[in-house]
Design a protein around this motif. Structure first.
Motif, mmCIF file in Angstrom:
data_model
loop_
_atom_site.group_PDB
_atom_site.id
_atom_site.type_symbol
_atom_site.label_atom_id
_atom_site.label_comp_id
_atom_site.label_asym_id
_atom_site.label_seq_id
_atom_site.Cartn_x
_atom_site.Cartn_y
_atom_site.Cartn_z
ATOM 1 N N VAL A 167 43.856 8.785 40.733
ATOM 2 C CA VAL A 167 42.786 9.484 41.444
ATOM 3 C C VAL A 167 41.450 8.869 41.052
ATOM 4 N N LEU A 168 40.660 8.495 42.046
ATOM 5 C CA LEU A 168 39.270 8.089 41.855
ATOM 6 C C LEU A 168 38.383 9.224 42.334
ATOM 7 N N ALA A 169 37.306 9.499 41.617
ATOM 8 C CA ALA A 169 36.460 10.622 41.987
ATOM 9 C C ALA A 169 34.985 10.280 41.782
ATOM 10 N N TYR A 170 34.146 10.915 42.597
ATOM 11 C CA TYR A 170 32.696 10.724 42.520
ATOM 12 C C TYR A 170 32.029 12.051 42.879
ATOM 13 N N GLY A 171 30.922 12.375 42.214
ATOM 14 C CA GLY A 171 30.257 13.633 42.522
ATOM 15 C C GLY A 171 28.758 13.579 42.380
ATOM 16 N N TRP A 172 28.120 14.529 43.064
ATOM 17 C CA TRP A 172 26.682 14.714 42.965
ATOM 18 C C TRP A 172 26.416 16.210 42.977
ATOM 19 N N GLY A 173 26.096 16.747 41.785
ATOM 20 C CA GLY A 173 25.908 18.186 41.700
ATOM 21 C C GLY A 173 27.203 18.902 42.019
ATOM 22 N N PRO A 174 27.156 19.954 42.802
ATOM 23 C CA PRO A 174 28.372 20.707 43.111
ATOM 24 C C PRO A 174 29.249 20.043 44.173
ATOM 25 N N VAL A 175 28.769 18.970 44.790
ATOM 26 C CA VAL A 175 29.531 18.300 45.843
ATOM 27 C C VAL A 175 30.291 17.116 45.254
ATOM 28 N N TRP A 176 31.568 16.966 45.652
ATOM 29 C CA TRP A 176 32.380 15.898 45.089
ATOM 30 C C TRP A 176 33.297 15.303 46.156
ATOM 31 N N ALA A 177 33.795 14.126 45.869
ATOM 32 C CA ALA A 177 34.762 13.469 46.747
ATOM 33 C C ALA A 177 35.810 12.776 45.883
ATOM 34 N N THR A 178 37.063 12.803 46.329
ATOM 35 C CA THR A 178 38.142 12.162 45.587
ATOM 36 C C THR A 178 39.034 11.377 46.539
ATOM 37 N N ALA A 179 39.698 10.359 45.996
ATOM 38 C CA ALA A 179 40.703 9.587 46.726
ATOM 39 C C ALA A 179 41.937 9.483 45.844
ATOM 40 N N ASN A 180 43.074 9.902 46.382
ATOM 41 C CA ASN A 180 44.324 9.903 45.641
ATOM 42 C C ASN A 180 45.281 8.884 46.250
ATOM 43 N N PHE A 181 45.897 8.048 45.399
ATOM 44 C CA PHE A 181 46.854 7.039 45.851
ATOM 45 C C PHE A 181 48.171 7.277 45.120
ATOM 46 N N ASN A 182 49.286 7.342 45.877
ATOM 47 C CA ASN A 182 50.567 7.697 45.280
ATOM 48 C C ASN A 182 51.689 6.868 45.896
ATOM 49 N N MET A 183 52.569 6.352 45.039
ATOM 50 C CA MET A 183 53.763 5.641 45.482
ATOM 51 C C MET A 183 54.970 6.342 44.866
ATOM 52 N N ALA A 184 55.985 6.624 45.698
ATOM 53 C CA ALA A 184 57.136 7.373 45.208
ATOM 54 C C ALA A 184 58.423 6.821 45.793
ATOM 55 N N TRP A 185 59.534 7.062 45.081
ATOM 56 C CA TRP A 185 60.869 6.680 45.521
ATOM 57 C C TRP A 185 61.763 7.906 45.444
ATOM 58 N N THR A 186 62.546 8.144 46.487
ATOM 59 C CA THR A 186 63.461 9.282 46.502
ATOM 60 C C THR A 186 64.872 8.801 46.795
ATOM 61 N N THR A 187 65.829 9.432 46.140
ATOM 62 C CA THR A 187 67.242 9.105 46.316
ATOM 63 C C THR A 187 67.935 10.265 47.008
ATOM 64 N N THR A 188 68.614 9.958 48.131
ATOM 65 C CA THR A 188 69.277 10.975 48.937
ATOM 66 C C THR A 188 70.725 10.575 49.173
ATOM 67 N N PRO A 189 71.685 11.499 49.008
ATOM 68 C CA PRO A 189 73.089 11.179 49.294
ATOM 69 C C PRO A 189 73.264 10.693 50.735
ATOM 70 N N GLY A 190 74.083 9.665 50.917
ATOM 71 C CA GLY A 190 74.341 9.131 52.244
ATOM 72 C C GLY A 190 73.550 7.887 52.571
ATOM 73 N N LEU A 191 72.484 7.625 51.815
ATOM 74 C CA LEU A 191 71.688 6.416 52.024
ATOM 75 C C LEU A 191 72.017 5.399 50.941
ATOM 76 N N ASP A 192 72.015 4.120 51.337
ATOM 77 C CA ASP A 192 72.440 3.066 50.418
ATOM 78 C C ASP A 192 71.422 2.764 49.325
ATOM 79 N N LYS A 193 70.148 3.090 49.567
ATOM 80 C CA LYS A 193 69.115 2.762 48.593
ATOM 81 C C LYS A 193 68.003 3.812 48.642
ATOM 82 N N PRO A 194 67.175 3.899 47.603
ATOM 83 C CA PRO A 194 66.078 4.874 47.600
ATOM 84 C C PRO A 194 65.087 4.629 48.736
ATOM 85 N N THR A 195 64.492 5.710 49.194
ATOM 86 C CA THR A 195 63.445 5.637 50.207
ATOM 87 C C THR A 195 62.087 5.564 49.522
ATOM 88 N N GLN A 196 61.270 4.604 49.922
ATOM 89 C CA GLN A 196 59.953 4.417 49.326
ATOM 90 C C GLN A 196 58.895 5.012 50.244
#
Length: 364
Positions: A167-196
């Motif tokens: 998470v990157l964040a920046y603020g000025w007084g009570p006002v703020w802004a953030t940017a969130n970056f996320n990478m994930a892998w999930t494993t589900t029965p029936g699929l040959d490989k994890p889903t990214q």
């Protein structure tokens, strides 16, 4: 040359990214009742090693939260999906053929319930890094239109996953802004490989506080982006698609027999092109085999398996949606947060976060 401390502190947030659930207050444009408190923290050295440059931030009146945190969260999400690059083969045939141009879905929808555990820590006053592990349930419904009209049986599966982000964040007084970056892998029965998957979110909000400084919170609006990377593959027994009702089986058989007629000369024209011969051969084979299973079941014979191999790329029908939320800081250690997603993807999320000190500085 050393980087400018002033430039680094310029990025310091007022309120922690809502993903991390805790406000950090800047000395800019604050209410008078907080000024005495902000003035006082400038006289006290920051107690922890992290975030780096914490002392410089405190000297400028930035109210840093405790650097470490653990979060338990629940997310429910409902959205439509788009499927592309659909390739299939009979399990005993070998190479797959792309039949994307020969199939059409009316809809593909999925509902997900996700439980997440996420530890995090502040590396810099404006940069938070985290890892996550999760378990989930996914319920998927779909309706096929071409080559025949067919309600696909509901697929209800459990899985698990993990990932990381920042998470990157920046603020000025009570006002703020953030940017969130996320990478994930999930494993589900029936699929040959994890889903990214890749998730990116942007939020803009404002902080508020009660007369007691330890009670505060935030409200915000933002946008959330989701996408799936790569392709999925697996195998499926098409005989499981056959209903028990004889009239419905006869209707399916008729639809398959009329498949070429319903799309007119487009099928013959498509199949006459050299590059499309493989697709048409595979489609013809699958239709003929499936018709045989239908005829068996109409005759009262238990149809044998019809295993196909498949691969496809799936993506949200709409990558972006609107989010809005509220967070309550119960005290400097405990926070609770609720966020709802609207317009394009429905969701709601509830998190509980506990923050703690991490690696105290040595004192002489």
């Amino acid at each position: 040359m050393k980087p400018s401390i002033s430039l680094v502190i310029l990025l310091t947030l007022i309120v922690l990214a809502p993903d991390q659930l805790k406000a950090q207050v800047s000395p800019k444009v604050v209410e008078k009742r907080y000024q005495e408190y902000l003035d006082s923290i400038q006289e006290v050295d920051y107690a922890y090693v992290f975030p780096l440059l914490g002392d410089e931030a405190r000297k400028r009146g930035v109210d840093l939260q405790k650097p470490g945190g653990v979060m338990l969260g629940y997310l429910w999400q409902d959205q439509n999906l788009s499927l592309s690059n659909l390739s299939v083969s009979l399990s005993n045939e070998g190479d797959m053929a792309d039949i994307d141009d020969l199939t059409e879905f009316e809809y593909i929808s999925t509902q997900n319930s996700v439980y997440t555990f996420r530890p995090d820590f502040w590396v810099l006053p404006f940069l938070n890094l985290y890892g996550q592990v999760s378990v989930f349930n996914a319920v998927t419904n779909a309706k096929l239109l071409v080559p025949l009209e067919l309600e696909i049986p509901t697929v209800d599966k459990n899985g698990y996953g993990g990932g990381f982000g920042g998470v990157l964040a920046y603020g000025w007084g009570p006002v703020w802004a953030t940017a969130n970056f996320n990478m994930a892998w999930t494993t589900t029965p029936g699929l040959d490989k994890p889903t990214q998957s890749f998730v990116n979110s942007i939020r803009v909000g404002t902080s508020f506080a009660t007369k007691k400084r330890k009670r505060s919170g935030s409200v915000w609006v933002g946008a959330n982006y989701q996408n799936y990377l790569g392709s999925n593959s697996g195998s499926y027994d098409m005989s499981q698609l056959l209903p028990d009702e004889k009239p419905r089986l006869e209707e399916m058989l008729q639809q398959l027999e009329e498949f070429r007629e319903e799309i007119g000369g487009r099928y013959e024209e498509f199949c006459s092109k050299p590059g499309n011969i493989a697709q048409c051969l595979i489609m013809d084979q699958i239709i003929d085999e499936f018709k045989g299973r239908i005829e068996d079941k109409i005759s009262g014979i238990t149809p044998p398996e019809l295993m196909i191999n498949y691969s496809y790329k799936v993506s949200p029908e709409r990558n972006w949606n609107l989010v809005t939320g509220i967070q309550l800081d119960i005290n400097r250690s405990w926070q609770a947060r609720f966020e709802a997603g609207l317009l394009g993807r429905r969701s709601y999320m509830f998190n509980i976060n506990y923050r703690f000190g991490l690696i105290r500085k040595k004192t002489i």
